[in-house]
Design an enzyme around this catalytic site. Sequence first.
Site, PDB file in Angstrom:
ATOM      1  N   HIS A  13       8.355  -2.319  15.850  1.00 49.36           N
ATOM      2  CA  HIS A  13       7.535  -1.116  15.963  1.00 49.36           C
ATOM      3  C   HIS A  13       6.113  -1.312  15.437  1.00 49.36           C
ATOM      4  O   HIS A  13       5.324  -0.355  15.420  1.00 49.36           O
ATOM      5  CB  HIS A  13       8.213   0.035  15.215  1.00 49.36           C
ATOM      6  CG  HIS A  13       9.638   0.237  15.624  1.00 49.36           C
ATOM      7  ND1 HIS A  13       9.974   0.693  16.872  1.00 49.36           N
ATOM      8  CD2 HIS A  13      10.805   0.020  14.970  1.00 49.36           C
ATOM      9  CE1 HIS A  13      11.302   0.759  16.963  1.00 49.36           C
ATOM     10  NE2 HIS A  13      11.818   0.345  15.831  1.00 49.36           N
ATOM     11  N   GLY A  61      13.195   4.885  17.784  1.00 39.66           N
ATOM     12  CA  GLY A  61      14.052   5.893  18.395  1.00 39.66           C
ATOM     13  C   GLY A  61      14.230   7.096  17.483  1.00 39.66           C
ATOM     14  O   GLY A  61      14.260   8.239  17.947  1.00 39.66           O
ATOM     15  N   ILE A  90       6.978  -0.433  20.252  1.00 40.47           N
ATOM     16  CA  ILE A  90       7.530   0.841  20.702  1.00 40.47           C
ATOM     17  C   ILE A  90       7.716   1.782  19.519  1.00 40.47           C
ATOM     18  O   ILE A  90       7.777   1.358  18.366  1.00 40.47           O
ATOM     19  CB  ILE A  90       8.874   0.649  21.433  1.00 40.47           C
ATOM     20  CG1 ILE A  90       9.939   0.074  20.488  1.00 40.47           C
ATOM     21  CG2 ILE A  90       8.695  -0.233  22.661  1.00 40.47           C
ATOM     22  CD1 ILE A  90      11.325  -0.045  21.112  1.00 40.47           C
ATOM     23  N   ASP A 112      12.106   2.547   7.727  1.00 40.65           N
ATOM     24  CA  ASP A 112      12.612   1.877   8.927  1.00 40.65           C
ATOM     25  C   ASP A 112      11.578   0.826   9.335  1.00 40.65           C
ATOM     26  O   ASP A 112      10.696   1.081  10.150  1.00 40.65           O
ATOM     27  CB  ASP A 112      12.820   2.902  10.035  1.00 40.65           C
ATOM     28  CG  ASP A 112      13.683   2.369  11.166  1.00 40.65           C
ATOM     29  OD1 ASP A 112      13.781   1.134  11.298  1.00 40.65           O
ATOM     30  OD2 ASP A 112      14.255   3.181  11.904  1.00 40.65           O
TER      31      ASP A 112
END
Length: 283
Positions: free
Chosen positions: A194, A212, A209, A189
């Site tokens: 990120h 998720g 961040i 991912d």
Amino acid sequence: MAIDYEKLLNFPIPEVRQTLTKRDSVFYALSVGLGQDPMDERQLDFVDHHRDLKAMPSMAVVLGHPGFWLRNPETGVDAVRVVHGEQGIEIHKPLPVEGEIIGTTRVTGIVDKGEDKGALLYSEKQVRGADGTLYATTRSTTFLRGDGGFGGPSGPVKPPHPVPEGEPDIVVDLPTRSEQALYYRLNGDDNPLHASPSVAAKAGFPRPILHGLCTLGVVTHALIRALADYDSAALKSLDLRFSSPVYPGETIRTEIWRDGAFRARLLERDVVVVNNGKAVIHG
């Protein structure tokens, strides 16, 4: 460039064939935080390759993963403003820790919330073995924050699971690490949101961040710990809604009810980051 509804609905997402190794399974478990407590023998069943390894059920989200396919300009999506909205996992058979894996992903629906309100993209992935065994089905809702108003349908919108009233029955606190997103992205991912401070800033965040789906892995750890004593085969399904981003290094508190309902918040900021959660556990 506006979304072409029919083109995106039928977008040819490449099938992914993957050779899963025990090292991959151990790395996934480590990347979502298992093994941080060196005195917890139960966690070693997921991260010590000398044992009879177990696979984390949430690993289904990275198996046969097509990568950040929405970054392809042909989708018409503003990829910088893409946010993961909801995730579901249905486990049909306990995941293997090694073997050949085939992931097939398709778009199942697109909802136009209106100009300046974004759009919702629903997708589904089936995870199979080379022999055709269906191990898991994962379902995602992606919030396309910059792509509303293209003239698509306004529904149907998936309804959330209700949050119970009253205090949770169990609370599990699990920390994340400051570099955890950099580890997690090696599962395939690789959205730069990120990792890159400049990309995060363009998306409106003060710093990169946590994925998720990494948050989902932490919450799944809390669920099998609290409701199944680390019996990973007991988790049959889960659904959740991402409600706020996690910054790497924050502590995720998962609040769980005995009927499988759950949500998660951050200890440092008292912000709910996962809401409307529902897990089905079979003993």
